[in-house]
Design a protein around this motif. Structure first.
Motif, PDB file in Angstrom:
ATOM      1  N   VAL A  16      -1.916  -9.469 -56.476  1.00 48.53           N
ATOM      2  CA  VAL A  16      -2.819  -9.635 -57.621  1.00 48.53           C
ATOM      3  C   VAL A  16      -2.441  -8.691 -58.759  1.00 48.53           C
ATOM      4  CG1 VAL A  16      -5.208  -9.230 -58.372  1.00 48.53           C
ATOM      5  CG2 VAL A  16      -4.754 -10.532 -56.284  1.00 48.53           C
ATOM      6  N   ARG A  17      -2.065  -7.463 -58.414  1.00 43.75           N
ATOM      7  CA  ARG A  17      -1.725  -6.490 -59.468  1.00 43.75           C
ATOM      8  C   ARG A  17      -0.414  -6.877 -60.162  1.00 43.75           C
ATOM      9  NH1 ARG A  17      -2.662  -0.478 -57.522  1.00 43.75           N
ATOM     10  NH2 ARG A  17      -2.780  -0.164 -59.758  1.00 43.75           N
ATOM     11  N   VAL A  18       0.552  -7.348 -59.383  1.00 41.50           N
ATOM     12  CA  VAL A  18       1.817  -7.793 -59.992  1.00 41.50           C
ATOM     13  C   VAL A  18       1.542  -9.022 -60.856  1.00 41.50           C
ATOM     14  CG1 VAL A  18       4.098  -8.769 -59.491  1.00 41.50           C
ATOM     15  CG2 VAL A  18       3.263  -6.808 -58.172  1.00 41.50           C
ATOM     16  N   PHE A  19       0.709  -9.919 -60.349  1.00 41.52           N
ATOM     17  CA  PHE A  19       0.365 -11.130 -61.103  1.00 41.52           C
ATOM     18  C   PHE A  19      -0.285 -10.739 -62.437  1.00 41.52           C
ATOM     19  CE2 PHE A  19      -2.056 -14.772 -62.407  1.00 41.52           C
ATOM     20  CZ  PHE A  19      -1.343 -15.871 -61.951  1.00 41.52           C
ATOM     21  N   GLU A  22       2.384  -9.459 -64.771  1.00 44.23           N
ATOM     22  CA  GLU A  22       3.303 -10.504 -65.234  1.00 44.23           C
ATOM     23  C   GLU A  22       2.605 -11.489 -66.178  1.00 44.23           C
ATOM     24  OE1 GLU A  22       6.451 -10.478 -64.850  1.00 44.23           O
ATOM     25  OE2 GLU A  22       6.783  -9.079 -63.193  1.00 44.23           O
ATOM     26  N   ALA A  23       1.310 -11.664 -65.979  1.00 39.44           N
ATOM     27  CA  ALA A  23       0.546 -12.574 -66.844  1.00 39.44           C
ATOM     28  C   ALA A  23       0.083 -11.870 -68.124  1.00 39.44           C
ATOM     29  CB  ALA A  23      -0.665 -13.128 -66.081  1.00 39.44           C
ATOM     30  N   GLY A  24       0.317 -10.551 -68.183  1.00 36.73           N
ATOM     31  CA  GLY A  24      -0.055  -9.801 -69.383  1.00 36.73           C
ATOM     32  C   GLY A  24      -1.544  -9.508 -69.493  1.00 36.73           C
ATOM     33  N   VAL A  25      -2.231  -9.468 -68.353  1.00 33.51           N
ATOM     34  CA  VAL A  25      -3.677  -9.223 -68.399  1.00 33.51           C
ATOM     35  C   VAL A  25      -4.091  -7.984 -67.589  1.00 33.51           C
ATOM     36  CG1 VAL A  25      -4.219 -11.654 -68.838  1.00 33.51           C
ATOM     37  CG2 VAL A  25      -4.156 -10.823 -66.474  1.00 33.51           C
ATOM     38  N   ALA A  26      -3.115  -7.133 -67.250  1.00 36.33           N
ATOM     39  CA  ALA A  26      -3.438  -5.957 -66.423  1.00 36.33           C
ATOM     40  C   ALA A  26      -4.469  -5.061 -67.103  1.00 36.33           C
ATOM     41  CB  ALA A  26      -2.163  -5.173 -66.110  1.00 36.33           C
ATOM     42  N   ASP A  27      -4.457  -5.066 -68.439  1.00 31.47           N
ATOM     43  CA  ASP A  27      -5.407  -4.209 -69.158  1.00 31.47           C
ATOM     44  C   ASP A  27      -6.797  -4.835 -69.247  1.00 31.47           C
ATOM     45  OD1 ASP A  27      -4.699  -6.261 -70.801  1.00 31.47           O
ATOM     46  OD2 ASP A  27      -4.357  -5.037 -72.593  1.00 31.47           O
ATOM     47  N   ARG A  28      -6.981  -6.002 -68.636  1.00 32.61           N
ATOM     48  CA  ARG A  28      -8.302  -6.662 -68.674  1.00 32.61           C
ATOM     49  C   ARG A  28      -9.116  -6.375 -67.411  1.00 32.61           C
ATOM     50  NH1 ARG A  28      -7.515 -11.366 -72.015  1.00 32.61           N
ATOM     51  NH2 ARG A  28      -9.685 -11.960 -71.584  1.00 32.61           N
ATOM     52  N   ILE A  29      -8.548  -5.574 -66.502  1.00 30.59           N
ATOM     53  CA  ILE A  29      -9.293  -5.198 -65.291  1.00 30.59           C
ATOM     54  C   ILE A  29      -9.159  -3.689 -65.064  1.00 30.59           C
ATOM     55  CG2 ILE A  29      -9.180  -7.391 -64.015  1.00 30.59           C
ATOM     56  CD1 ILE A  29      -6.706  -6.365 -62.570  1.00 30.59           C
ATOM     57  N   THR A  30     -10.156  -3.119 -64.387  1.00 30.86           N
ATOM     58  CA  THR A  30     -10.003  -1.740 -63.926  1.00 30.86           C
ATOM     59  C   THR A  30      -9.864  -1.768 -62.405  1.00 30.86           C
ATOM     60  OG1 THR A  30     -12.384  -1.466 -63.814  1.00 30.86           O
ATOM     61  CG2 THR A  30     -11.318  -0.671 -65.796  1.00 30.86           C
ATOM     62  N   ILE A  31      -9.361  -0.666 -61.886  1.00 29.64           N
ATOM     63  CA  ILE A  31      -9.063  -0.600 -60.457  1.00 29.64           C
ATOM     64  C   ILE A  31     -10.061   0.336 -59.780  1.00 29.64           C
ATOM     65  CG2 ILE A  31      -7.309   0.084 -58.750  1.00 29.64           C
ATOM     66  CD1 ILE A  31      -6.443  -2.340 -60.416  1.00 29.64           C
ATOM     67  N   ASP A  74      -5.150 -15.996 -64.390  1.00 32.56           N
ATOM     68  CA  ASP A  74      -4.317 -16.935 -65.163  1.00 32.56           C
ATOM     69  C   ASP A  74      -5.128 -17.613 -66.267  1.00 32.56           C
ATOM     70  OD1 ASP A  74      -1.623 -17.513 -65.219  1.00 32.56           O
ATOM     71  OD2 ASP A  74      -1.764 -19.326 -64.009  1.00 32.56           O
ATOM     72  N   SER A  75      -6.447 -17.689 -66.058  1.00 37.47           N
ATOM     73  CA  SER A  75      -7.308 -18.338 -67.064  1.00 37.47           C
ATOM     74  C   SER A  75      -7.580 -17.414 -68.256  1.00 37.47           C
ATOM     75  CB  SER A  75      -8.648 -18.750 -66.438  1.00 37.47           C
ATOM     76  OG  SER A  75      -9.480 -17.606 -66.274  1.00 37.47           O
ATOM     77  N   LEU A  76      -7.211 -16.127 -68.121  1.00 37.05           N
ATOM     78  CA  LEU A  76      -7.553 -15.157 -69.175  1.00 37.05           C
ATOM     79  C   LEU A  76      -6.544 -15.117 -70.309  1.00 37.05           C
ATOM     80  CD1 LEU A  76      -8.721 -12.023 -67.099  1.00 37.05           C
ATOM     81  CD2 LEU A  76     -10.122 -13.850 -68.085  1.00 37.05           C
ATOM     82  N   HIS A  77      -5.403 -15.807 -70.146  1.00 33.31           N
ATOM     83  CA  HIS A  77      -4.379 -15.706 -71.190  1.00 33.31           C
ATOM     84  C   HIS A  77      -3.963 -17.111 -71.656  1.00 33.31           C
ATOM     85  CE1 HIS A  77      -0.867 -16.961 -68.723  1.00 33.31           C
ATOM     86  NE2 HIS A  77      -1.628 -16.543 -67.732  1.00 33.31           N
ATOM     87  N   GLY A  78      -3.400 -17.130 -72.846  1.00 36.97           N
ATOM     88  CA  GLY A  78      -3.016 -18.412 -73.438  1.00 36.97           C
ATOM     89  C   GLY A  78      -1.537 -18.717 -73.306  1.00 36.97           C
ATOM     90  N   GLY A  79      -0.821 -17.887 -72.582  1.00 37.82           N
ATOM     91  CA  GLY A  79       0.630 -18.094 -72.435  1.00 37.82           C
ATOM     92  C   GLY A  79       0.953 -19.077 -71.315  1.00 37.82           C
ATOM     93  N   PRO A 195       9.240  -4.024 -63.626  1.00 37.63           N
ATOM     94  CA  PRO A 195       8.247  -2.967 -63.846  1.00 37.63           C
ATOM     95  C   PRO A 195       6.933  -3.224 -63.095  1.00 37.63           C
ATOM     96  CG  PRO A 195       9.340  -3.530 -65.911  1.00 37.63           C
ATOM     97  CD  PRO A 195       9.855  -4.500 -64.889  1.00 37.63           C
ATOM     98  N   SER A 196       6.552  -4.499 -62.974  1.00 34.14           N
ATOM     99  CA  SER A 196       5.299  -4.833 -62.267  1.00 34.14           C
ATOM    100  C   SER A 196       5.366  -4.426 -60.799  1.00 34.14           C
ATOM    101  CB  SER A 196       5.024  -6.343 -62.368  1.00 34.14           C
ATOM    102  OG  SER A 196       6.099  -7.072 -61.769  1.00 34.14           O
ATOM    103  N   MET A 197       6.560  -4.519 -60.209  1.00 32.33           N
ATOM    104  CA  MET A 197       6.738  -4.149 -58.799  1.00 32.33           C
ATOM    105  C   MET A 197       6.854  -2.633 -58.657  1.00 32.33           C
ATOM    106  SD  MET A 197       6.785  -6.842 -56.728  1.00 32.33           S
ATOM    107  CE  MET A 197       7.739  -6.399 -55.267  1.00 32.33           C
ATOM    108  N   VAL A 198       7.604  -2.024 -59.594  1.00 35.98           N
ATOM    109  CA  VAL A 198       7.804  -0.576 -59.532  1.00 35.98           C
ATOM    110  C   VAL A 198       6.453   0.145 -59.681  1.00 35.98           C
ATOM    111  CG1 VAL A 198       8.889   1.383 -60.719  1.00 35.98           C
ATOM    112  CG2 VAL A 198      10.176  -0.751 -60.387  1.00 35.98           C
ATOM    113  N   ALA A 199       5.579  -0.428 -60.510  1.00 35.70           N
ATOM    114  CA  ALA A 199       4.282   0.211 -60.772  1.00 35.70           C
ATOM    115  C   ALA A 199       3.293   0.035 -59.625  1.00 35.70           C
ATOM    116  CB  ALA A 199       3.680  -0.372 -62.054  1.00 35.70           C
ATOM    117  N   THR A 200       3.638  -0.793 -58.643  1.00 38.10           N
ATOM    118  CA  THR A 200       2.656  -1.112 -57.586  1.00 38.10           C
ATOM    119  C   THR A 200       3.229  -0.882 -56.180  1.00 38.10           C
ATOM    120  OG1 THR A 200       3.377  -3.435 -57.653  1.00 38.10           O
ATOM    121  CG2 THR A 200       1.451  -2.840 -58.998  1.00 38.10           C
ATOM    122  N   VAL A 201       4.205  -0.009 -56.088  1.00 33.70           N
ATOM    123  CA  VAL A 201       4.790   0.277 -54.761  1.00 33.70           C
ATOM    124  C   VAL A 201       3.663   0.701 -53.811  1.00 33.70           C
ATOM    125  CG1 VAL A 201       6.281   1.935 -53.543  1.00 33.70           C
ATOM    126  CG2 VAL A 201       7.079   0.860 -55.657  1.00 33.70           C
TER     127      VAL A 201
END
Ligand SMILES: N[C@@H](CCC(=O)N[C@@H](CS)C(=O)NCC(=O)O)C(=O)O
Length: 211
Positions: A16-19, A22-31, A74-79, A195-201
């Motif tokens: 989910v974090r990599v997704f 990659e979808a460009g919405v990581a800043d739309r959630i907190t952990i 995936d519904s949060l972005h227009g790409g 980078p998405s994988m490196v950031a979520t080891v």
């Protein structure tokens, strides 16, 4: 902002974090951390089975199961969508994602068996689950070799990579899994650099470090 309840070792969480990245919405959630093993952890109020990942929405709603959370993200972005909408590509992507999920589940069961008191562990169970992981690895290698993932990145690519990352992290196999699986080895070596994988080891959860 929605809160994603996580454990830092979970392959489903990583997916989910990599997704999200990659979808460009990581800043739309907190952990937020959740310890599924602690019956007093608040996650049990949100998910009856206390599984991570679980996403808490601002309106009080809850979304769980990693694939459902990915659909939401995936519904949060227009790409370009990372879960295809057209039936054929969608079924292929979700079926390949299910293959990786089955691998993750078997790997998690091996790990959970190791948490049991020594006299209660079942070598038969560990062998059974390890064989499942091996067959899933063989299938992922075969599919990659047949070019069945030769397309733009989607949920299936992310799932394959997170499954392999988890099995590596937990050292489920005694031998190097790369032997005899050149396509999976090459895919993972490349994908793990993102980078998405490196950031979520994966990391050992704080509650497991104390043991
Ligand atoms: N099908 C779920 C699986 C999630 C899952 O099994 N999470 C594990 C961590 S890897 C968990 O929370 N286990 C806690 C427990 O079983 O009590 C998904 O895709 O999100």
């Amino acid at each position: 902002m929605p809160t994603l309840l996580i454990s830092p070792a979970s392959p489903f969480v990583r997916k989910v974090r990599v997704f999200a990245a990659e979808a460009g919405v990581a800043d739309r959630i907190t952990i937020g951390l959740a310890n599924s093993w602690d019956p007093a952890d608040p996650i049990t109020r949100h998910h009856p089975a206390a599984k991570v990942p679980t996403l808490l929405l601002d309106d009080g709603g809850v979304i769980y199961d990693s694939n459902v959370i990915c659909e939401y993200l995936d519904s949060l972005h227009g790409g370009r969508k990372l879960i295809p909408a057209a039936l054929g590509p969608r079924l292929l992507c979700l079926r390949q994602t299910a293959l990786a999920s089955a691998c993750m589940e078997a790997g998690v069961l091996v790990r959970q068996e190791g948490r049991r008191p020594e006299g209660e562990r079942s070598p038969w169970w560990v062998t059974r689950q390890t064989e499942k992981v091996a067959r899933c690895f063989d299938a992922m290698d075969r599919e990659l070799g047949e070019g069945a993932l030769k397309r733009d990145l989607d949920l299936a690519h992310i799932s394959f990579a997170c499954a392999v990352g988890y099995i590596d992290f937990r050292s489920v196999f005694e031998r190097d899994w790369r032997e005899g699986r050149p396509h999976l080895a090459a895919f993972y070596a490349d994908f793990a650099k993102r980078p998405s994988m490196v950031a979520t080891v994966p990391e050992v959860a704080p509650w497991d470090k104390k043991k």
